[in-house]
Write a protein that holds these residues in place. Structure first.
Motif, PDB file in Angstrom:
ATOM      1  N   ASP A   8       0.845  -1.203   0.000  1.00 38.83           N
ATOM      2  CA  ASP A   8       0.000   0.000   0.000  1.00 38.83           C
ATOM      3  C   ASP A   8       0.879   1.252   0.000  1.00 38.83           C
ATOM      4  O   ASP A   8       0.620   2.208  -0.726  1.00 38.83           O
ATOM      5  CB  ASP A   8      -0.925   0.033   1.218  1.00 38.83           C
ATOM      6  CG  ASP A   8      -2.031  -1.006   1.154  1.00 38.83           C
ATOM      7  OD1 ASP A   8      -2.278  -1.569   0.072  1.00 38.83           O
ATOM      8  OD2 ASP A   8      -2.646  -1.243   2.222  1.00 38.83           O
ATOM      9  N   HIS A   9       1.921   1.235   0.830  1.00 37.46           N
ATOM     10  CA  HIS A   9       2.834   2.379   0.885  1.00 37.46           C
ATOM     11  C   HIS A   9       3.584   2.540  -0.436  1.00 37.46           C
ATOM     12  O   HIS A   9       3.772   3.661  -0.917  1.00 37.46           O
ATOM     13  CB  HIS A   9       3.827   2.239   2.037  1.00 37.46           C
ATOM     14  CG  HIS A   9       4.794   3.371   2.096  1.00 37.46           C
ATOM     15  ND1 HIS A   9       4.440   4.622   2.536  1.00 37.46           N
ATOM     16  CD2 HIS A   9       6.091   3.456   1.723  1.00 37.46           C
ATOM     17  CE1 HIS A   9       5.484   5.432   2.439  1.00 37.46           C
ATOM     18  NE2 HIS A   9       6.499   4.749   1.951  1.00 37.46           N
ATOM     19  N   LEU A  10       3.990   1.448  -1.019  1.00 27.52           N
ATOM     20  CA  LEU A  10       4.685   1.489  -2.309  1.00 27.52           C
ATOM     21  C   LEU A  10       3.795   2.127  -3.372  1.00 27.52           C
ATOM     22  O   LEU A  10       4.246   2.974  -4.151  1.00 27.52           O
ATOM     23  CB  LEU A  10       5.108   0.082  -2.724  1.00 27.52           C
ATOM     24  CG  LEU A  10       5.912  -0.070  -3.999  1.00 27.52           C
ATOM     25  CD1 LEU A  10       7.200   0.743  -3.957  1.00 27.52           C
ATOM     26  CD2 LEU A  10       6.225  -1.542  -4.239  1.00 27.52           C
ATOM     27  N   GLU A  11       2.520   1.752  -3.394  1.00 32.81           N
ATOM     28  CA  GLU A  11       1.588   2.349  -4.355  1.00 32.81           C
ATOM     29  C   GLU A  11       1.387   3.832  -4.080  1.00 32.81           C
ATOM     30  O   GLU A  11       1.321   4.646  -5.002  1.00 32.81           O
ATOM     31  CB  GLU A  11       0.251   1.612  -4.332  1.00 32.81           C
ATOM     32  CG  GLU A  11       0.346   0.243  -4.969  1.00 32.81           C
ATOM     33  CD  GLU A  11      -0.928  -0.553  -4.864  1.00 32.81           C
ATOM     34  OE1 GLU A  11      -1.674  -0.391  -3.861  1.00 32.81           O
ATOM     35  OE2 GLU A  11      -1.182  -1.352  -5.788  1.00 32.81           O
ATOM     36  N   TRP A  12       1.288   4.209  -2.802  1.00 34.85           N
ATOM     37  CA  TRP A  12       1.149   5.626  -2.437  1.00 34.85           C
ATOM     38  C   TRP A  12       2.376   6.411  -2.906  1.00 34.85           C
ATOM     39  O   TRP A  12       2.242   7.473  -3.529  1.00 34.85           O
ATOM     40  CB  TRP A  12       0.969   5.769  -0.923  1.00 34.85           C
ATOM     41  CG  TRP A  12       1.038   7.184  -0.488  1.00 34.85           C
ATOM     42  CD1 TRP A  12       0.019   8.106  -0.476  1.00 34.85           C
ATOM     43  CD2 TRP A  12       2.208   7.883  -0.021  1.00 34.85           C
ATOM     44  NE1 TRP A  12       0.486   9.319  -0.028  1.00 34.85           N
ATOM     45  CE2 TRP A  12       1.823   9.208   0.248  1.00 34.85           C
ATOM     46  CE3 TRP A  12       3.533   7.505   0.187  1.00 34.85           C
ATOM     47  CZ2 TRP A  12       2.721  10.169   0.719  1.00 34.85           C
ATOM     48  CZ3 TRP A  12       4.419   8.459   0.650  1.00 34.85           C
ATOM     49  CH2 TRP A  12       4.015   9.764   0.913  1.00 34.85           C
ATOM     50  N   ALA A  42      11.131   1.573 -11.785  1.00 39.79           N
ATOM     51  CA  ALA A  42      10.227   0.620 -12.428  1.00 39.79           C
ATOM     52  C   ALA A  42      10.996  -0.625 -12.871  1.00 39.79           C
ATOM     53  O   ALA A  42      10.534  -1.752 -12.674  1.00 39.79           O
ATOM     54  CB  ALA A  42       9.526   1.271 -13.618  1.00 39.79           C
ATOM     55  N   GLY A  43      12.164  -0.425 -13.469  1.00 38.10           N
ATOM     56  CA  GLY A  43      12.982  -1.546 -13.926  1.00 38.10           C
ATOM     57  C   GLY A  43      13.482  -2.400 -12.775  1.00 38.10           C
ATOM     58  O   GLY A  43      13.501  -3.635 -12.867  1.00 38.10           O
ATOM     59  N   ALA A  44      13.879  -1.763 -11.690  1.00 37.18           N
ATOM     60  CA  ALA A  44      14.358  -2.512 -10.523  1.00 37.18           C
ATOM     61  C   ALA A  44      13.220  -3.307  -9.885  1.00 37.18           C
ATOM     62  O   ALA A  44      13.403  -4.474  -9.519  1.00 37.18           O
ATOM     63  CB  ALA A  44      14.977  -1.557  -9.515  1.00 37.18           C
ATOM     64  N   ALA A  45      12.044  -2.694  -9.774  1.00 37.37           N
ATOM     65  CA  ALA A  45      10.888  -3.408  -9.219  1.00 37.37           C
ATOM     66  C   ALA A  45      10.546  -4.603 -10.102  1.00 37.37           C
ATOM     67  O   ALA A  45      10.247  -5.701  -9.602  1.00 37.37           O
ATOM     68  CB  ALA A  45       9.690  -2.469  -9.090  1.00 37.37           C
ATOM     69  N   THR A  72       2.987   1.637 -16.078  1.00 39.64           N
ATOM     70  CA  THR A  72       2.423   0.316 -16.348  1.00 39.64           C
ATOM     71  C   THR A  72       3.327  -0.783 -15.804  1.00 39.64           C
ATOM     72  O   THR A  72       2.848  -1.743 -15.179  1.00 39.64           O
ATOM     73  CB  THR A  72       2.193   0.135 -17.862  1.00 39.64           C
ATOM     74  OG1 THR A  72       1.260   1.131 -18.295  1.00 39.64           O
ATOM     75  CG2 THR A  72       1.654  -1.247 -18.189  1.00 39.64           C
ATOM     76  N   LEU A  73       4.626  -0.648 -16.009  1.00 42.46           N
ATOM     77  CA  LEU A  73       5.577  -1.647 -15.522  1.00 42.46           C
ATOM     78  C   LEU A  73       5.571  -1.690 -13.997  1.00 42.46           C
ATOM     79  O   LEU A  73       5.565  -2.777 -13.397  1.00 42.46           O
ATOM     80  CB  LEU A  73       6.985  -1.337 -16.048  1.00 42.46           C
ATOM     81  CG  LEU A  73       8.078  -2.327 -15.699  1.00 42.46           C
ATOM     82  CD1 LEU A  73       7.752  -3.723 -16.235  1.00 42.46           C
ATOM     83  CD2 LEU A  73       9.421  -1.844 -16.255  1.00 42.46           C
ATOM     84  N   THR A  74       5.551  -0.540 -13.369  1.00 42.10           N
ATOM     85  CA  THR A  74       5.532  -0.487 -11.906  1.00 42.10           C
ATOM     86  C   THR A  74       4.260  -1.115 -11.357  1.00 42.10           C
ATOM     87  O   THR A  74       4.305  -1.912 -10.411  1.00 42.10           O
ATOM     88  CB  THR A  74       5.670   0.965 -11.415  1.00 42.10           C
ATOM     89  OG1 THR A  74       6.916   1.489 -11.876  1.00 42.10           O
ATOM     90  CG2 THR A  74       5.631   1.044  -9.900  1.00 42.10           C
ATOM     91  N   GLN A  75       3.124  -0.774 -11.947  1.00 41.41           N
ATOM     92  CA  GLN A  75       1.856  -1.339 -11.472  1.00 41.41           C
ATOM     93  C   GLN A  75       1.841  -2.857 -11.622  1.00 41.41           C
ATOM     94  O   GLN A  75       1.366  -3.568 -10.721  1.00 41.41           O
ATOM     95  CB  GLN A  75       0.687  -0.703 -12.217  1.00 41.41           C
ATOM     96  CG  GLN A  75       0.465   0.746 -11.828  1.00 41.41           C
ATOM     97  CD  GLN A  75      -0.575   1.447 -12.689  1.00 41.41           C
ATOM     98  OE1 GLN A  75      -0.947   0.979 -13.761  1.00 41.41           O
ATOM     99  NE2 GLN A  75      -1.044   2.594 -12.216  1.00 41.41           N
ATOM    100  N   LEU A  81       4.170  -8.667  -7.012  1.00 38.50           N
ATOM    101  CA  LEU A  81       4.714  -8.822  -5.666  1.00 38.50           C
ATOM    102  C   LEU A  81       3.605  -9.124  -4.662  1.00 38.50           C
ATOM    103  O   LEU A  81       3.778  -9.950  -3.761  1.00 38.50           O
ATOM    104  CB  LEU A  81       5.477  -7.556  -5.265  1.00 38.50           C
ATOM    105  CG  LEU A  81       6.783  -7.317  -6.019  1.00 38.50           C
ATOM    106  CD1 LEU A  81       7.313  -5.914  -5.743  1.00 38.50           C
ATOM    107  CD2 LEU A  81       7.826  -8.372  -5.673  1.00 38.50           C
ATOM    108  N   ARG A  82       2.467  -8.450  -4.818  1.00 38.92           N
ATOM    109  CA  ARG A  82       1.315  -8.745  -3.934  1.00 38.92           C
ATOM    110  C   ARG A  82       0.899 -10.214  -4.070  1.00 38.92           C
ATOM    111  O   ARG A  82       0.649 -10.895  -3.074  1.00 38.92           O
ATOM    112  CB  ARG A  82       0.134  -7.845  -4.282  1.00 38.92           C
ATOM    113  CG  ARG A  82       0.171  -6.479  -3.682  1.00 38.92           C
ATOM    114  CD  ARG A  82      -1.177  -5.776  -3.930  1.00 38.92           C
ATOM    115  NE  ARG A  82      -1.148  -4.393  -3.561  1.00 38.92           N
ATOM    116  CZ  ARG A  82      -1.333  -3.930  -2.315  1.00 38.92           C
ATOM    117  NH1 ARG A  82      -1.557  -4.769  -1.332  1.00 38.92           N
ATOM    118  NH2 ARG A  82      -1.300  -2.636  -2.068  1.00 38.92           N
ATOM    119  N   ALA A  83       0.812 -10.673  -5.323  1.00 39.25           N
ATOM    120  CA  ALA A  83       0.397 -12.058  -5.555  1.00 39.25           C
ATOM    121  C   ALA A  83       1.407 -13.053  -4.967  1.00 39.25           C
ATOM    122  O   ALA A  83       1.024 -14.054  -4.365  1.00 39.25           O
ATOM    123  CB  ALA A  83       0.225 -12.291  -7.052  1.00 39.25           C
ATOM    124  N   ALA A  84       2.685 -12.758  -5.136  1.00 35.90           N
ATOM    125  CA  ALA A  84       3.718 -13.650  -4.603  1.00 35.90           C
ATOM    126  C   ALA A  84       3.679 -13.694  -3.077  1.00 35.90           C
ATOM    127  O   ALA A  84       3.839 -14.761  -2.478  1.00 35.90           O
ATOM    128  CB  ALA A  84       5.099 -13.201  -5.097  1.00 35.90           C
TER     129      ALA A  84
END
Length: 87
Positions: A8-12, A42-45, A72-75, A81-84
Motif C-alpha cells: 500500500d505504501h509502495l503504491e502511495w 520501475a525496472g528494478a521493481a 504500467t511496468l511499476t503497477q 509482488l502482492r500475488a507472490a
C-alpha cells in the motif's frame, strides 16, 4: 505479515512520484532526469518481481521508458509482488 501495508505504501509513493513528474515541463532537463530515475525504479521493481516469480526479466534495470510505460511496468510489478506475497 506486514506485506499488504508495505505494498500500500509502495503504491502511495508511486502515485506521489507520478504526480511530481506530471508537474514538470516535459521538454525540460529536470523532467528527463526525473523520468530516467523513475524508469529505473520501475525496472528494478520489475527485476525483483520476476526473480521472485522465477521468470526471466523483460526489461533492464535501467530501461528507457515513457512515463506511461514506466507506470504500467511499476503497477504490474506491484501486483506481481502482492500475488507472490499472498502465496
Amino acid at each position: 505479515m506486514h506485506f499488504p501495508t508495505l505494498f500500500d505504501h509502495l503504491e502511495w509513493a508511486d502515485r506521489q512520484a507520478i504526480a511530481a513528474l506530471e508537474t514538470l515541463d516535459v521538454q525540460g532537463s529536470q523532467y528527463a532526469e526525473s523520468l530516467r530515475l523513475y524508469a529505473h525504479l520501475a525496472g528494478a521493481a520489475h527485476t525483483w518481481c520476476t526473480r521472485i516469480e522465477g521468470r526471466p526479466t523483460e526489461h533492464p534495470v535501467w530501461p528507457t521508458l515513457s512515463l506511461q510505460e514506466a507506470v504500467t511496468l511499476t503497477q504490474a510489478s506491484i501486483a506481481g509482488l502482492r500475488a507472490a506475497a499472498a502465496q
